[in-house]
Motif scaffolding. Structure first.
Motif, PDB file in Angstrom:
ATOM      1  N   TYR A  25      -3.888  11.902   7.636  1.00 30.52           N
ATOM      2  CA  TYR A  25      -5.125  12.575   7.247  1.00 30.52           C
ATOM      3  C   TYR A  25      -5.868  11.875   6.115  1.00 30.52           C
ATOM      4  CZ  TYR A  25      -2.305  14.604   3.455  1.00 30.52           C
ATOM      5  OH  TYR A  25      -1.487  14.776   2.363  1.00 30.52           O
ATOM      6  N   SER A  26      -5.203  11.013   5.383  1.00 29.29           N
ATOM      7  CA  SER A  26      -5.870  10.247   4.319  1.00 29.29           C
ATOM      8  C   SER A  26      -5.380   8.805   4.407  1.00 29.29           C
ATOM      9  CB  SER A  26      -5.549  10.848   2.945  1.00 29.29           C
ATOM     10  OG  SER A  26      -6.241  10.159   1.916  1.00 29.29           O
ATOM     11  N   PRO A  27      -6.009   7.988   5.280  1.00 34.84           N
ATOM     12  CA  PRO A  27      -5.472   6.654   5.570  1.00 34.84           C
ATOM     13  C   PRO A  27      -5.740   5.603   4.507  1.00 34.84           C
ATOM     14  CG  PRO A  27      -7.474   7.027   6.819  1.00 34.84           C
ATOM     15  CD  PRO A  27      -7.174   8.313   6.118  1.00 34.84           C
ATOM     16  N   ASN A  28      -6.543   5.909   3.507  1.00 38.25           N
ATOM     17  CA  ASN A  28      -6.898   4.878   2.534  1.00 38.25           C
ATOM     18  C   ASN A  28      -6.803   5.382   1.103  1.00 38.25           C
ATOM     19  OD1 ASN A  28      -7.684   2.493   4.094  1.00 38.25           O
ATOM     20  ND2 ASN A  28      -9.211   3.859   4.971  1.00 38.25           N
ATOM     21  N   SER A  29      -5.653   5.917   0.754  1.00 40.10           N
ATOM     22  CA  SER A  29      -5.424   6.352  -0.617  1.00 40.10           C
ATOM     23  C   SER A  29      -4.766   5.228  -1.403  1.00 40.10           C
ATOM     24  CB  SER A  29      -4.547   7.610  -0.636  1.00 40.10           C
ATOM     25  OG  SER A  29      -5.184   8.667   0.035  1.00 40.10           O
ATOM     26  N   GLU A  30      -4.632   5.438  -2.695  1.00 42.68           N
ATOM     27  CA  GLU A  30      -4.053   4.406  -3.543  1.00 42.68           C
ATOM     28  C   GLU A  30      -3.216   5.059  -4.633  1.00 42.68           C
ATOM     29  OE1 GLU A  30      -6.161   1.080  -6.076  1.00 42.68           O
ATOM     30  OE2 GLU A  30      -6.448   0.673  -3.934  1.00 42.68           O
ATOM     31  N   VAL A  31      -2.009   4.549  -4.838  1.00 38.57           N
ATOM     32  CA  VAL A  31      -1.121   5.035  -5.884  1.00 38.57           C
ATOM     33  C   VAL A  31      -0.596   3.829  -6.647  1.00 38.57           C
ATOM     34  CG1 VAL A  31       1.031   6.242  -6.406  1.00 38.57           C
ATOM     35  CG2 VAL A  31      -0.479   7.105  -4.603  1.00 38.57           C
ATOM     36  N   ASN A  32      -0.908   3.786  -7.957  1.00 35.86           N
ATOM     37  CA  ASN A  32      -0.483   2.669  -8.811  1.00 35.86           C
ATOM     38  C   ASN A  32      -0.886   1.309  -8.234  1.00 35.86           C
ATOM     39  OD1 ASN A  32       0.785   4.504 -10.580  1.00 35.86           O
ATOM     40  ND2 ASN A  32       2.668   4.475  -9.367  1.00 35.86           N
ATOM     41  N   GLY A  33      -2.100   1.255  -7.693  1.00 34.74           N
ATOM     42  CA  GLY A  33      -2.613   0.002  -7.164  1.00 34.74           C
ATOM     43  C   GLY A  33      -2.117  -0.350  -5.777  1.00 34.74           C
ATOM     44  N   GLN A  34      -1.226   0.462  -5.195  1.00 32.79           N
ATOM     45  CA  GLN A  34      -0.683   0.204  -3.869  1.00 32.79           C
ATOM     46  C   GLN A  34      -1.378   1.096  -2.851  1.00 32.79           C
ATOM     47  OE1 GLN A  34       1.729  -1.860  -2.412  1.00 32.79           O
ATOM     48  NE2 GLN A  34       1.068  -0.883  -0.515  1.00 32.79           N
ATOM     49  N   GLY A  35      -1.887   0.482  -1.781  1.00 32.09           N
ATOM     50  CA  GLY A  35      -2.522   1.253  -0.736  1.00 32.09           C
ATOM     51  C   GLY A  35      -1.495   2.065   0.041  1.00 32.09           C
ATOM     52  N   ILE A  36      -1.762   3.346   0.199  1.00 32.13           N
ATOM     53  CA  ILE A  36      -0.848   4.208   0.943  1.00 32.13           C
ATOM     54  C   ILE A  36      -1.648   5.117   1.867  1.00 32.13           C
ATOM     55  CG2 ILE A  36       1.002   4.193  -0.776  1.00 32.13           C
ATOM     56  CD1 ILE A  36      -0.827   7.346  -0.644  1.00 32.13           C
ATOM     57  N   ALA A  37      -0.991   5.582   2.903  1.00 32.32           N
ATOM     58  CA  ALA A  37      -1.593   6.539   3.825  1.00 32.32           C
ATOM     59  C   ALA A  37      -0.883   7.869   3.645  1.00 32.32           C
ATOM     60  CB  ALA A  37      -1.462   6.047   5.263  1.00 32.32           C
ATOM     61  N   LYS A  38      -1.624   8.878   3.225  1.00 31.89           N
ATOM     62  CA  LYS A  38      -1.040  10.208   3.076  1.00 31.89           C
ATOM     63  C   LYS A  38      -0.912  10.831   4.461  1.00 31.89           C
ATOM     64  CE  LYS A  38      -2.627  11.055  -1.637  1.00 31.89           C
ATOM     65  NZ  LYS A  38      -3.379  11.966  -2.542  1.00 31.89           N
ATOM     66  N   THR A  39       0.294  11.178   4.798  1.00 36.09           N
ATOM     67  CA  THR A  39       0.602  11.576   6.158  1.00 36.09           C
ATOM     68  C   THR A  39       1.396  12.869   6.189  1.00 36.09           C
ATOM     69  OG1 THR A  39       0.706   9.237   6.794  1.00 36.09           O
ATOM     70  CG2 THR A  39       1.715  10.817   8.304  1.00 36.09           C
TER      71      THR A  39
END
Length: 463
Positions: free
Chosen positions: A146-160
């Protein structure tokens, strides 16, 4: 009348055929040479040669083999078969699950009552839903990215959101899956609309919207596009395990509008925050956006107007109307302060923003306001402030937008075209900027030459 052997087509076909034949002959000759045996020596010479002593050396190295996995362990670790689909406008949860071959009434009941799974009911067009099953076709899990382009501590992540099968039923959990970034390039030519051209070029809708936003201070994408306009774009896509998860960011863009080229590159001096600049280092963030809606059409312009129908009206129209579907997001055209939010007679649900230099903007007929919008609150350019509606004296869903200076209405389409851009690039960042954009400049130049050589080209493969 020419014989078959005399036709140009026949002659042209003979040339590669002859080349292939020659290549085959040469290959056969090479094979023949490769199997020629050297002349045998006399047998007496072989007998006279001493036979070397031969000895078998065997050294056994112990190598422990892993124990055979049990059937349960194998099932748990095997690679699942994955089916996926992209959410379309108008989709329901049932229609999405049907496309990934999931028809489980117990799962639907679980999703309806499980609080942790509520995000799966917020279906966003273009987002991905996946289903994993074992080799017997048994469902292992369903994932909604549902959130394919999030970012945590500079690392791209997909919230799934992942719903897994368990012995007792199902389990819902939130996952943060690491993203892989890829660079794509594409070119296109406007024939009817921007979206039509980018669809042909295989460009994601999210990138198309960014293209319009990035150059909105230079190009009027609602009324100013012309057939034959061209674009070249370098952009990111994100993937999870080799599967596309969504669009990233526009990295570089060149758009030729009416024969005049406009360029944009993304530059982040600190690696965290950034903005778009032209190739000379001038900011593309206009003081005011040309449009409060990303995509719509002008249904009524500034000046004297007559409206017929049930709510007949005739007089001076102090703004511009943008026809758009009910619920279309409305964005602030510039940084400012909320001066008024609420109901205002024929305007219906209205927001008035106060900006610098005695400038105010008005957004009327909204269906509802965005969360957190209240009198005195600060808003930034591009921030969501409300949604298109048909409140007040409105004959249909649209946004009525006004631009005033010292409370005097001015045509918004003319006013924003003459507004200065924001502050230019800081002098201490110029050297780094030149270094960062150099590869993008080269890519855009190569794409321009490619497009010139093949005018009908619409897409260039990713790299």
């Amino acid at each position: 009348m020419h014989s078959v052997s005399d036709t140009p087509e026949r002659r042209s076909s003979l040339v590669p055929g002859a080349i292939i034949s020659l290549a085959l002959v040469a290959g056969l000759a090479a094979v023949a040479l490769g199997v020629v045996h050297p002349p045998q020596t006399e047998r007496t010479d072989l007998i006279e040669q001493p036979i070397p002593e031969q000895r078998l050396v065997q050294n056994v190295v112990p190598f422990p083999l892993p124990a055979d996995p049990t059937p349960v362990e194998h099932t748990a670790t095997e690679t699942p078969y994955i089916t996926e689909t992209r959410i379309r406008a108008g989709d329901t949860l049932a229609s999405v699950l049907k496309r990934v071959d999931v028809s489980n009434s117990d799962l639907l009941n679980f999703l309806a009552r499980e609080p942790k799974a509520r995000s799966i009911y917020k279906l966003f067009a273009g987002r991905t839903v996946q289903a994993g099953s074992d080799h017997n076709g048994n469902l292992l899990w369903v994932r909604y990215i549902y959130s394919p382009n999030s970012e945590v501590n500079g690392q791209g992540i997909a919230k799934t959101l992942q719903i897994s099968t368990t012995e007792s039923g199902f389990k819902a959990e939130e996952l943060e899956l690491p993203l892989e970034s890829h660079t794509e390039v594409a070119v296109g030519t406007i024939r009817t609309s921007l979206f039509a051209a980018t669809d042909i070029a295989g460009i994601p809708d999210g990138i198309t919207s960014q293209m319009a936003e990035v150059l909105s201070s230079k190009i009027d994408f609602l009324r100013g596009l012309r057939p034959g306009d061209q674009f070249r774009v370098v952009y990111e896509t994100r993937s999870i395990g080799g599967r596309i998860a969504g669009a990233g960011r526009v990295l570089a863009l060149e758009f030729v509008n009416g024969g005049k080229p406009y360029s944009a590159v993304w530059f982040s001096p600190d690696g965290e925050t950034g903005s778009y600049y032209d190739l000379e280092g001038e900011s593309l963030r206009g003081a005011f956006l040309r449009n409060s809606l990303k995509f719509s059409r002008v249904s009524s312009t500034f000046g004297m107007r007559t409206i017929r129908g049930v709510q007949a009206w005739s007089g001076f129209h102090p703004g511009v109307d943008y026809a758009a579907p009910m619920g279309t997001p409305i964005h602030a055209t510039a940084d400012g302060t909320v001066d008024f939010v609420g109901w205002r007679d024929g305007y219906g649900n209205t927001i008035i923003l106060r900006h610098h230099s005695k400038i105010t903007t008005l957004y009327a007929h909204q269906s509802r306001f965005a969360d957190g919008i209240k009198a005195g609150s600060k808003v930034s350019q591009g921030q969501l402030i409300g949604y298109v509606g048909s409140t007040g004296w409105s004959t249909g869903p649209h946004l009525h937008y006004e631009f005033r200076v010292a409370d005097k209405p001015i045509d918004p389409l003319q006013a924003t075209a003459n507004m200065p851009v924001s502050k230019p690039l800081e002098p201490e960042h110029r050297a780094l900027f030149a270094k960062v954009i150099a590869p993008y400049q080269q890519q855009l130049q190569v794409l321009a030459k490619y497009q010139e050589a093949i005018p009908e080209s619409s897409n260039v493969a990713s790299r």
